[in-house]
Design a protein around this motif. Structure first.
Motif, PDB file in Angstrom:
ATOM      1  N   THR A 337       0.866  -1.176   0.000  1.00  0.00           N
ATOM      2  CA  THR A 337       0.000   0.000   0.000  1.00  0.00           C
ATOM      3  C   THR A 337       0.900   1.223   0.000  1.00  0.00           C
ATOM      4  OG1 THR A 337      -1.629  -1.194   1.273  1.00  0.00           O
ATOM      5  CG2 THR A 337      -1.860   1.188   1.189  1.00  0.00           C
ATOM      6  N   VAL A 338       0.652   2.126  -0.900  1.00  0.00           N
ATOM      7  CA  VAL A 338       1.515   3.288  -1.055  1.00  0.00           C
ATOM      8  C   VAL A 338       0.680   4.546  -0.818  1.00  0.00           C
ATOM      9  CG1 VAL A 338       2.902   4.590  -2.715  1.00  0.00           C
ATOM     10  CG2 VAL A 338       2.983   2.088  -2.695  1.00  0.00           C
ATOM     11  N   VAL A 339       1.282   5.507  -0.113  1.00  0.00           N
ATOM     12  CA  VAL A 339       0.605   6.789   0.089  1.00  0.00           C
ATOM     13  C   VAL A 339       1.225   7.810  -0.853  1.00  0.00           C
ATOM     14  CG1 VAL A 339       0.120   8.650   1.719  1.00  0.00           C
ATOM     15  CG2 VAL A 339       0.055   6.264   2.487  1.00  0.00           C
ATOM     16  N   ALA A 340       0.380   8.542  -1.554  1.00  0.00           N
ATOM     17  CA  ALA A 340       0.857   9.596  -2.437  1.00  0.00           C
ATOM     18  C   ALA A 340       0.236  10.916  -2.017  1.00  0.00           C
ATOM     19  CB  ALA A 340       0.465   9.283  -3.876  1.00  0.00           C
ATOM     20  N   HIS A 341       1.046  11.966  -2.029  1.00  0.00           N
ATOM     21  CA  HIS A 341       0.509  13.295  -1.758  1.00  0.00           C
ATOM     22  C   HIS A 341       0.400  14.032  -3.084  1.00  0.00           C
ATOM     23  CE1 HIS A 341       1.967  13.379   2.712  1.00  0.00           C
ATOM     24  NE2 HIS A 341       1.051  12.458   2.473  1.00  0.00           N
ATOM     25  N   VAL A 342      -0.809  14.446  -3.409  1.00  0.00           N
ATOM     26  CA  VAL A 342      -0.994  15.152  -4.676  1.00  0.00           C
ATOM     27  C   VAL A 342      -1.716  16.462  -4.419  1.00  0.00           C
ATOM     28  CG1 VAL A 342      -1.105  12.991  -5.958  1.00  0.00           C
ATOM     29  CG2 VAL A 342      -3.220  14.078  -5.164  1.00  0.00           C
ATOM     30  N   ALA A 343      -1.597  17.374  -5.410  1.00  0.00           N
ATOM     31  CA  ALA A 343      -2.251  18.669  -5.274  1.00  0.00           C
ATOM     32  C   ALA A 343      -3.763  18.475  -5.313  1.00  0.00           C
ATOM     33  CB  ALA A 343      -1.810  19.598  -6.390  1.00  0.00           C
ATOM     34  N   ARG A 344      -4.462  19.403  -4.677  1.00  0.00           N
ATOM     35  CA  ARG A 344      -5.918  19.353  -4.740  1.00  0.00           C
ATOM     36  C   ARG A 344      -6.370  19.477  -6.183  1.00  0.00           C
ATOM     37  NH1 ARG A 344      -9.002  22.942  -0.324  1.00  0.00           N
ATOM     38  NH2 ARG A 344      -7.125  23.549   0.799  1.00  0.00           N
ATOM     39  N   GLY A 345      -7.398  18.771  -6.528  1.00  0.00           N
ATOM     40  CA  GLY A 345      -7.916  18.858  -7.896  1.00  0.00           C
ATOM     41  C   GLY A 345      -7.346  17.777  -8.790  1.00  0.00           C
ATOM     42  N   SER A 346      -6.208  17.185  -8.389  1.00  0.00           N
ATOM     43  CA  SER A 346      -5.645  16.148  -9.244  1.00  0.00           C
ATOM     44  C   SER A 346      -5.741  14.771  -8.581  1.00  0.00           C
ATOM     45  CB  SER A 346      -4.200  16.478  -9.604  1.00  0.00           C
ATOM     46  OG  SER A 346      -3.462  16.693  -8.430  1.00  0.00           O
ATOM     47  N   SER A 347      -6.722  14.610  -7.693  1.00  0.00           N
ATOM     48  CA  SER A 347      -6.853  13.310  -7.038  1.00  0.00           C
ATOM     49  C   SER A 347      -7.886  12.452  -7.767  1.00  0.00           C
ATOM     50  CB  SER A 347      -7.269  13.495  -5.583  1.00  0.00           C
ATOM     51  OG  SER A 347      -8.665  13.620  -5.489  1.00  0.00           O
ATOM     52  N   TYR A 348      -7.937  11.176  -7.367  1.00  0.00           N
ATOM     53  CA  TYR A 348      -8.872  10.235  -7.983  1.00  0.00           C
ATOM     54  C   TYR A 348      -9.815   9.700  -6.924  1.00  0.00           C
ATOM     55  CZ  TYR A 348      -5.602  10.326 -11.869  1.00  0.00           C
ATOM     56  OH  TYR A 348      -4.812  10.725 -12.899  1.00  0.00           O
ATOM     57  N   GLU A 349     -10.988   9.270  -7.368  1.00  0.00           N
ATOM     58  CA  GLU A 349     -11.964   8.697  -6.437  1.00  0.00           C
ATOM     59  C   GLU A 349     -11.498   7.321  -5.981  1.00  0.00           C
ATOM     60  OE1 GLU A 349     -14.954  10.085  -5.302  1.00  0.00           O
ATOM     61  OE2 GLU A 349     -13.902  11.819  -6.151  1.00  0.00           O
ATOM     62  N   PRO A 350     -11.867   6.908  -4.772  1.00  0.00           N
ATOM     63  CA  PRO A 350     -11.580   5.533  -4.357  1.00  0.00           C
ATOM     64  C   PRO A 350     -12.169   4.547  -5.370  1.00  0.00           C
ATOM     65  CG  PRO A 350     -12.315   6.813  -2.482  1.00  0.00           C
ATOM     66  CD  PRO A 350     -12.446   7.700  -3.692  1.00  0.00           C
ATOM     67  N   GLY A 351     -11.399   3.506  -5.678  1.00  0.00           N
ATOM     68  CA  GLY A 351     -11.853   2.516  -6.652  1.00  0.00           C
ATOM     69  C   GLY A 351     -11.285   2.737  -8.042  1.00  0.00           C
ATOM     70  N   ALA A 352     -10.754   3.936  -8.291  1.00  0.00           N
ATOM     71  CA  ALA A 352     -10.218   4.235  -9.615  1.00  0.00           C
ATOM     72  C   ALA A 352      -8.949   3.431  -9.885  1.00  0.00           C
ATOM     73  CB  ALA A 352      -9.922   5.729  -9.725  1.00  0.00           C
ATOM     74  N   ASN A 353      -8.771   2.986 -11.119  1.00  0.00           N
ATOM     75  CA  ASN A 353      -7.532   2.332 -11.526  1.00  0.00           C
ATOM     76  C   ASN A 353      -6.517   3.401 -11.905  1.00  0.00           C
ATOM     77  OD1 ASN A 353      -8.205  -0.463 -11.342  1.00  0.00           O
ATOM     78  ND2 ASN A 353      -9.617  -0.112 -13.053  1.00  0.00           N
ATOM     79  N   VAL A 354      -5.320   3.268 -11.320  1.00  0.00           N
ATOM     80  CA  VAL A 354      -4.308   4.286 -11.598  1.00  0.00           C
ATOM     81  C   VAL A 354      -2.965   3.644 -11.911  1.00  0.00           C
ATOM     82  CG1 VAL A 354      -5.372   6.112 -10.215  1.00  0.00           C
ATOM     83  CG2 VAL A 354      -3.816   4.452  -9.130  1.00  0.00           C
ATOM     84  N   HIS A 355      -2.068   4.464 -12.414  1.00  0.00           N
ATOM     85  CA  HIS A 355      -0.700   4.052 -12.661  1.00  0.00           C
ATOM     86  C   HIS A 355       0.201   4.925 -11.787  1.00  0.00           C
ATOM     87  CE1 HIS A 355       2.973   2.969 -14.740  1.00  0.00           C
ATOM     88  NE2 HIS A 355       3.240   4.261 -14.891  1.00  0.00           N
ATOM     89  N   LEU A 356       1.172   4.280 -11.094  1.00  0.00           N
ATOM     90  CA  LEU A 356       2.056   5.051 -10.225  1.00  0.00           C
ATOM     91  C   LEU A 356       3.403   5.243 -10.896  1.00  0.00           C
ATOM     92  CD1 LEU A 356       1.302   3.357  -6.782  1.00  0.00           C
ATOM     93  CD2 LEU A 356       0.259   5.399  -7.786  1.00  0.00           C
ATOM     94  N   ARG A 357       3.856   6.484 -10.897  1.00  0.00           N
ATOM     95  CA  ARG A 357       5.182   6.765 -11.445  1.00  0.00           C
ATOM     96  C   ARG A 357       5.994   7.457 -10.343  1.00  0.00           C
ATOM     97  NH1 ARG A 357       7.076  11.172 -13.744  1.00  0.00           N
ATOM     98  NH2 ARG A 357       5.030  12.138 -13.837  1.00  0.00           N
ATOM     99  N   VAL A 358       7.158   6.901 -10.093  1.00  0.00           N
ATOM    100  CA  VAL A 358       7.990   7.494  -9.056  1.00  0.00           C
ATOM    101  C   VAL A 358       9.154   8.181  -9.726  1.00  0.00           C
ATOM    102  CG1 VAL A 358       9.387   7.063  -7.025  1.00  0.00           C
ATOM    103  CG2 VAL A 358       7.312   5.730  -7.425  1.00  0.00           C
ATOM    104  N   ASP A 359       9.316   9.453  -9.385  1.00  0.00           N
ATOM    105  CA  ASP A 359      10.326  10.225 -10.067  1.00  0.00           C
ATOM    106  C   ASP A 359      11.039  11.090  -9.041  1.00  0.00           C
ATOM    107  OD1 ASP A 359      11.846  11.638 -11.787  1.00  0.00           O
ATOM    108  OD2 ASP A 359      10.234  13.014 -12.383  1.00  0.00           O
ATOM    109  N   SER A 360      12.226  10.658  -8.635  1.00  0.00           N
ATOM    110  CA  SER A 360      12.924  11.441  -7.624  1.00  0.00           C
ATOM    111  C   SER A 360      14.347  10.958  -7.478  1.00  0.00           C
ATOM    112  CB  SER A 360      12.208  11.290  -6.288  1.00  0.00           C
ATOM    113  OG  SER A 360      13.011  11.819  -5.267  1.00  0.00           O
ATOM    114  N   ASP A 361      15.237  11.852  -7.079  1.00  0.00           N
ATOM    115  CA  ASP A 361      16.585  11.415  -6.727  1.00  0.00           C
ATOM    116  C   ASP A 361      16.703  11.250  -5.220  1.00  0.00           C
ATOM    117  OD1 ASP A 361      16.365  14.038  -6.077  1.00  0.00           O
ATOM    118  OD2 ASP A 361      17.943  14.746  -7.443  1.00  0.00           O
ATOM    119  N   ARG A 362      15.543  11.233  -4.550  1.00  0.00           N
ATOM    120  CA  ARG A 362      15.553  11.055  -3.088  1.00  0.00           C
ATOM    121  C   ARG A 362      15.236   9.617  -2.679  1.00  0.00           C
ATOM    122  NH1 ARG A 362      12.403  16.142  -0.866  1.00  0.00           N
ATOM    123  NH2 ARG A 362      10.709  14.901  -1.672  1.00  0.00           N
ATOM    124  N   ILE A 363      15.050   8.739  -3.671  1.00  0.00           N
ATOM    125  CA  ILE A 363      14.738   7.346  -3.332  1.00  0.00           C
ATOM    126  C   ILE A 363      15.932   6.721  -2.615  1.00  0.00           C
ATOM    127  CG2 ILE A 363      14.095   5.085  -4.271  1.00  0.00           C
ATOM    128  CD1 ILE A 363      12.051   7.261  -4.836  1.00  0.00           C
TER     129      ILE A 363
END
Ligand SMILES: Nc1ncnc2c1ncn2[C@@H]1O[C@H](COP(=O)(O)OP(=O)(O)O)[C@@H](O)[C@H]1O
Ligand SMILES: [Mg+2]
Lengths: 372, 268
Positions: A337-363
């Motif tokens: 289970t992954v938690v993502a913080h996104v800006a308001r307005g760009s979130s999805y409803e529970p149940g939606a199918n999504v794709h996760l992309r991780v982009d950072s040099d902090r991994i």
């Protein structure tokens, strides 16, 4: 050694030239209470004028470390030096440090002025000089008008300032502060954090500050020592602690993070490529000795997880809540289970199918705990 | 802080409590009230109807030299006993509170034994003890016996306070560079001062009206309770005794009030 990373823990991030004496120095200090090892083999070197924070969860040995420095406990093993002098045979009342106790520990039967002047009076400082220095210190603490009151007639914030004034008026080389803001409410705590920084700047005394609040540590410190189970996990600047945690414990304790499991596919210098299963491949930096095929834990900050529309069977939004200025989405992908913080307005409803992309040099990539 | 502020209870329980309190007070204080009344009327014996008001019993009591010397003896014994009890009881309380030593639990229990021991037993024990040492019985032996028996009273009162006292100011004092001894004088002692005073007062009143231990340890002198007791046995001067008793009760009541105020002080 329980923790495979602990060999790296004492890395001299704030290294000082050998030979000159540090404000406080702990060498292989161990303190046991019966069966419990409160502090184990602690090495610590605090430079003059530093604001150093001991950070860690409750019970990790922070208070014990302060009490060892203050002389209220004797170590079972190891050496404690203050200003280069060995403190082994020096009781608390002969040490050049002063403490701000968690519950303030003001003298209930004395007025505020008498509280602040207590140490000077008993050190034989003249009445007039005591009065002068007490007055100055209370102005610095911004409580100039409460001198005649009893401690119990003050607010928590004011008592806190009296405790600080009482310790600082002694002009100690080192000030020890044990969760000094723990008893204050949120707003006052924020305010006092800035106050403490200001006071530290103005008096230039070395501060050794204890807290379990990572936000507080981040805001205030020049340097943070993260502790767990009586030993040091990492000793570095706040930025480095956040961006380059040495252990999964530190990554987890400092700020929000996702710890997900995977297998190393490629290792190149300090950079590991990790197969996260349904989450795909990811690259991150590591300080651990890893080889291809090793099981690892990967730390991904929620702000580094980008959520995009995806196909069925990839990842599913489970929950989506407003937290402060952003939206925290809980997303299930395979077993993780992954938690993502996104800006308001760009979130999805529970149940939606999504794709996760991780982009950072902090991994960050850590060797999996034994048995994991 | 008043009682009603601290405990919030439904109104009905409140009424029940009031009725109970009235009965309890009547039960406790009616005998005393009777004595007080008969001390100011001219009846020779305590029987109705009441006759005219008079102050003569007080006159007689105050001009009776035997009464005065008994009062003096009682006060001296009580003061001596308080001094002994406090000088032994306070360090004892600190010892029990601060230090762990082998047999501490046993010590804690045994030091409290005199509190529950019947006075007669204590009295007999002291008599035997003094006899063995060939010490002639006098007011001094009474004082020693009272003082020793009251150590437990002081010890428990002061120890109870020590348990409630916050230890951190002591550490703060050490932290500020003040030696352990001066820390004791300037921080610890002030925090238990009222408990010491209160326990001293309590010891004083306990010694002042003590009979069983006194009987076994006293010589030719009389303490006030002993005087009253022997006067009662001969059946003489009854109304005069009422006057004395009333004065003693009123003085005792004042001490109790002071005791209560002192005990309340730092409980905040
Ligand atoms: N006086 C004591 N007696 C026994 N155990 C203690 C004592 N003080 C601390 N400990 C134990 O040592 C460990 C570290 O405690 P402490 O230094 O107070 O942690 P922290 O301040 O980080 O919460 C804990 O497990 C605690 O229970
Ligand atoms: Mg603590």
């Amino acid at each position: 050694m329980i923790n495979p990373e602990s060999g790296l823990a004492g890395a001299p991030t704030a290294g000082a030239p050998e030979g000159h004496s540090a404000a406080v120095e702990l060498e292989n200090v161990t303190k046991r209470y019966g069966e419990v090892t409160a502090v184990e083999d602690l090495d610590l070197r605090v430079e003059d004028g530093q604001f150093l924070t001991l950070l860690g969860p409750s019970g990790c040995g922070k208070t014990t470390t302060l009490r060892l420095i203050g002389g209220f406990e004797a170590p079972n093993r190891g050496i404690i030096r203050i200003g280069g002098d060995d403190m082994s045979s020096r009781p608390a009342y002969k040490r050049p440090v002063n403490t701000v106790f968690q519950q303030y520990a003001l003298f209930p039967h004395l007025s505020v002025s008498q509280n602040v002047g207590y140490g000077l009076k008993h050190a034989g400082v003249s009445r007039s000089e005591t009065a002068e220095r007490v007055g100055e210190m209370m102005s610095l603490m911004q409580i100039p008008d409460v001198g005649d009151r009893r401690p119990r007639e003050l607010s928590g914030g004011q008592q806190q300032r009296v405790a600080l004034a009482r310790a600082l008026v002694m002009e100690p080389k080192v000030l020890l502060l044990d969760e000094p803001l723990g008893a204050l409410d949120y707003k006052l705590r924020k305010e006092m954090q800035f106050e403490l920084k200001r006071i530290h700047r103005e008096v230039g005394v070395t501060f050794i500050y204890v807290t379990h609040d990572q936000e507080e540590a981040m805001t205030m410190s020049d340097r943070i020592v993260v502790m767990s189970h009586g030993h040091i996990e990492q000793d570095a600047s706040p930025a480095e602690i956040f961006d380059r945690p040495l252990t999964a414990f530190v990554a987890d304790f400092i700020g929000d993070t996702n710890i997900v499991h995977g297998t190393v596919t490629r290792i190149e210098g300090g950079h590991a490529t990790v197969d996260l299963g349904p989450l795909g491949e990811i690259g991150g930096s590591t300080d651990d000795q890893l080889a291809s095929g090793d099981r690892v834990r990967v730390s991904i900050r929620p702000t580094d997880v980008h959520v995009e529309p995806g196909g069925a069977g990839e990842a599913v939004v489970q929950d989506s809540v407003l937290v402060g200025g952003h939206i925290a989405m809980k997303i299930a992908s395979g077993d993780e289970t992954v938690v993502a913080h996104v800006a308001r307005g760009s979130s999805y409803e529970p149940g939606a199918n999504v794709h996760l992309r991780v982009d950072s040099d902090r991994i960050r990539v850590f060797a999996a705990a034994e048995g994991a | 802080m008043s009682f009603s502020e601290r405990i919030h209870h439904p109104a009905t329980t409140g009424r029940g409590l009031k009725v109970y309190a009235v009965f309890l007070f009547a039960f406790l204080y009616l005998p005393l009230a009777v004595i007080a009344v008969f001390s100011v009327v001219s009846n020779d014996i305590a029987s109705l109807p009441l006759q005219s008001l008079t102050g003569k019993w007080y006159d007689e009591a105050f001009s009776n030299s035997e009464v005065w010397s008994a009062v003096k003896a009682s006060v001296m014994v009580a003061i001596g006993a308080v001094i002994i009890a406090v000088t032994l009881g306070v360090p004892g309380a600190l010892l029990v509170d601060r230090y762990s030593f082998p047999g501490k639990v046993v010590f804690q229990k045994f030091v409290l034994l005199p509190l529950i021991l019947p006075g007669v037993i204590t009295g007999v024990a002291f008599q035997t003890f003094f006899q063995m040492l060939l010490v002639p019985r006098s007011l001094l032996t009474v004082t020693l016996a009272h003082g020793t028996a009251l150590v437990s009273t002081v010890l428990t009162t002061v120890y109870a306070r020590l348990l409630r006292v916050d230890r951190s100011p002591e550490q703060a004092s050490l932290d500020l560079g003040v030696s352990p001894f001066r820390t004791f004088l300037h921080v610890t002692l002030p925090s238990i001062r009222t408990a010491i005073l209160a326990s001293g007062l309590l010891a004083f009143t306990l010694s002042f009206d003590e009979i069983p231990v006194t009987i076994f340890t006293i010589g030719p002198d009389n303490t006030l309770p002993m005087y009253i007791w022997s006067a009662l046995r001969t059946g003489a001067q009854l109304p005069e005794l009422n006057a004395i008793a009333t004065v003693v009760v009123l003085s005792g009541a004042m001490l109790v009030v002071v005791f209560a105020l002192l005990s309340r002080e730092d409980s905040r």
